[in-house]
Design a protein around this motif. Structure first.
Motif, PDB file in Angstrom:
ATOM      1  N   PHE A   1       0.304   3.435  -0.869  1.00 56.27           N
ATOM      2  CA  PHE A   1      -0.723   2.408  -0.737  1.00 56.27           C
ATOM      3  C   PHE A   1      -0.154   1.044  -1.106  1.00 56.27           C
ATOM      4  O   PHE A   1       0.701   0.943  -1.985  1.00 56.27           O
ATOM      5  CB  PHE A   1      -1.893   2.679  -1.696  1.00 56.27           C
ATOM      6  CG  PHE A   1      -2.699   3.893  -1.353  1.00 56.27           C
ATOM      7  CD1 PHE A   1      -3.708   3.827  -0.402  1.00 56.27           C
ATOM      8  CD2 PHE A   1      -2.461   5.097  -1.997  1.00 56.27           C
ATOM      9  CE1 PHE A   1      -4.460   4.940  -0.098  1.00 56.27           C
ATOM     10  CE2 PHE A   1      -3.207   6.219  -1.691  1.00 56.27           C
ATOM     11  CZ  PHE A   1      -4.211   6.151  -0.737  1.00 56.27           C
ATOM     12  N   ALA A   2      -0.657   0.014  -0.452  1.00 53.62           N
ATOM     13  CA  ALA A   2      -0.426  -1.335  -0.950  1.00 53.62           C
ATOM     14  C   ALA A   2      -1.092  -1.409  -2.321  1.00 53.62           C
ATOM     15  O   ALA A   2      -1.981  -0.605  -2.620  1.00 53.62           O
ATOM     16  CB  ALA A   2      -1.049  -2.351   0.009  1.00 53.62           C
ATOM     17  N   PRO A   3      -0.673  -2.327  -3.176  1.00 57.49           N
ATOM     18  CA  PRO A   3      -1.324  -2.413  -4.489  1.00 57.49           C
ATOM     19  C   PRO A   3      -2.838  -2.417  -4.354  1.00 57.49           C
ATOM     20  O   PRO A   3      -3.389  -3.158  -3.541  1.00 57.49           O
ATOM     21  CB  PRO A   3      -0.801  -3.737  -5.046  1.00 57.49           C
ATOM     22  CG  PRO A   3       0.522  -3.925  -4.376  1.00 57.49           C
ATOM     23  CD  PRO A   3       0.347  -3.351  -2.992  1.00 57.49           C
ATOM     24  N   ASP A   4      -3.486  -1.548  -5.127  1.00 52.80           N
ATOM     25  CA  ASP A   4      -4.923  -1.342  -4.990  1.00 52.80           C
ATOM     26  C   ASP A   4      -5.508  -0.966  -6.345  1.00 52.80           C
ATOM     27  O   ASP A   4      -5.045   0.001  -6.962  1.00 52.80           O
ATOM     28  CB  ASP A   4      -5.152  -0.216  -3.982  1.00 52.80           C
ATOM     29  CG  ASP A   4      -6.610   0.094  -3.735  1.00 52.80           C
ATOM     30  OD1 ASP A   4      -7.496  -0.426  -4.443  1.00 52.80           O
ATOM     31  OD2 ASP A   4      -6.875   0.885  -2.815  1.00 52.80           O
ATOM     32  N   PRO A   5      -6.520  -1.682  -6.806  1.00 50.72           N
ATOM     33  CA  PRO A   5      -7.135  -1.346  -8.096  1.00 50.72           C
ATOM     34  C   PRO A   5      -7.686   0.074  -8.140  1.00 50.72           C
ATOM     35  O   PRO A   5      -7.816   0.652  -9.210  1.00 50.72           O
ATOM     36  CB  PRO A   5      -8.268  -2.366  -8.247  1.00 50.72           C
ATOM     37  CG  PRO A   5      -7.969  -3.456  -7.289  1.00 50.72           C
ATOM     38  CD  PRO A   5      -7.129  -2.871  -6.200  1.00 50.72           C
ATOM     39  N   GLY A   6      -7.988   0.657  -6.978  1.00 48.25           N
ATOM     40  CA  GLY A   6      -8.508   2.016  -6.947  1.00 48.25           C
ATOM     41  C   GLY A   6      -7.444   3.094  -7.046  1.00 48.25           C
ATOM     42  O   GLY A   6      -7.755   4.278  -7.173  1.00 48.25           O
ATOM     43  N   LEU A   7      -6.180   2.706  -6.993  1.00 45.57           N
ATOM     44  CA  LEU A   7      -5.089   3.676  -7.047  1.00 45.57           C
ATOM     45  C   LEU A   7      -5.001   4.369  -8.401  1.00 45.57           C
ATOM     46  O   LEU A   7      -4.746   5.563  -8.490  1.00 45.57           O
ATOM     47  CB  LEU A   7      -3.757   2.989  -6.723  1.00 45.57           C
ATOM     48  CG  LEU A   7      -2.502   3.856  -6.822  1.00 45.57           C
ATOM     49  CD1 LEU A   7      -2.519   4.965  -5.776  1.00 45.57           C
ATOM     50  CD2 LEU A   7      -1.264   2.998  -6.659  1.00 45.57           C
ATOM     51  N   CYS A   8      -5.215   3.588  -9.462  1.00 43.83           N
ATOM     52  CA  CYS A   8      -5.086   4.133 -10.806  1.00 43.83           C
ATOM     53  C   CYS A   8      -5.790   3.211 -11.783  1.00 43.83           C
ATOM     54  O   CYS A   8      -6.223   2.127 -11.431  1.00 43.83           O
ATOM     55  CB  CYS A   8      -3.617   4.294 -11.188  1.00 43.83           C
ATOM     56  SG  CYS A   8      -2.666   2.750 -11.144  1.00 43.83           S
TER      57      CYS A   8
END
Length: 141
Positions: free
Chosen positions: A7-14
């Protein structure tokens, strides 16, 4: 279960807590490592500040936050005596840390980014330190 994806940087990733866990767990292991420990102990003088900086770095890379301020490349190039084995050991310990985490997408993304970052740091290190030598790639990259 689906395969993890990049993923592109994403607050929902972790979560920030997962990043903090990653950073603290990795460095707890690396500081005890016979190859990496002496290097970290010789060059990191303020571990609390280093943890903040590394959490901000990985938060930027994984979650897209804008808190990181720094220039990692010159700091790494300035270190004497680095070898591909040291970078590969860093990657091994990093993957060992991420493999213990439950978030498969975080693990996959952090590992992919670490390989990319490690390869770039090692490439630039060689270019700056050994401009007349043939470049050597990392095995795990």
């Amino acid at each position: 279960m689906s395969e993890p994806q990049f993923f592109a940087p994403d607050p929902g990733l972790c979560t920030e807590e997962e990043i903090s866990y990653l950073v603290h767990t990795f460095y707890a292991t690396a500081r005890k490592d016979p190859l990496l420990g002496p290097i970290f102990e010789a060059h990191v003088t303020d571990w609390d500040a280093h943890f903040v900086q590394m959490i901000n770095f990985w938060s930027m890379k994984l979650r897209g936050t804008g808190r990181f301020r720094g220039a990692p490349m010159p700091k790494h190039v300035a270190l004497p005596g680095l070898t591909p084995e040291l970078f590969e050991r860093w990657l091994q310990l990093f993957h060992q840390t991420t493999s213990g985490m439950e978030n498969a997408n975080l693990q996959f993304n952090a590992d992919m980014l670490a390989r990319h970052i490690g390869s770039r740091l090692w490439l630039r290190y060689q270019m700056e330190r050994y401009p007349d030598r043939q470049l050597v790639e990392l095995c795990g990259a």
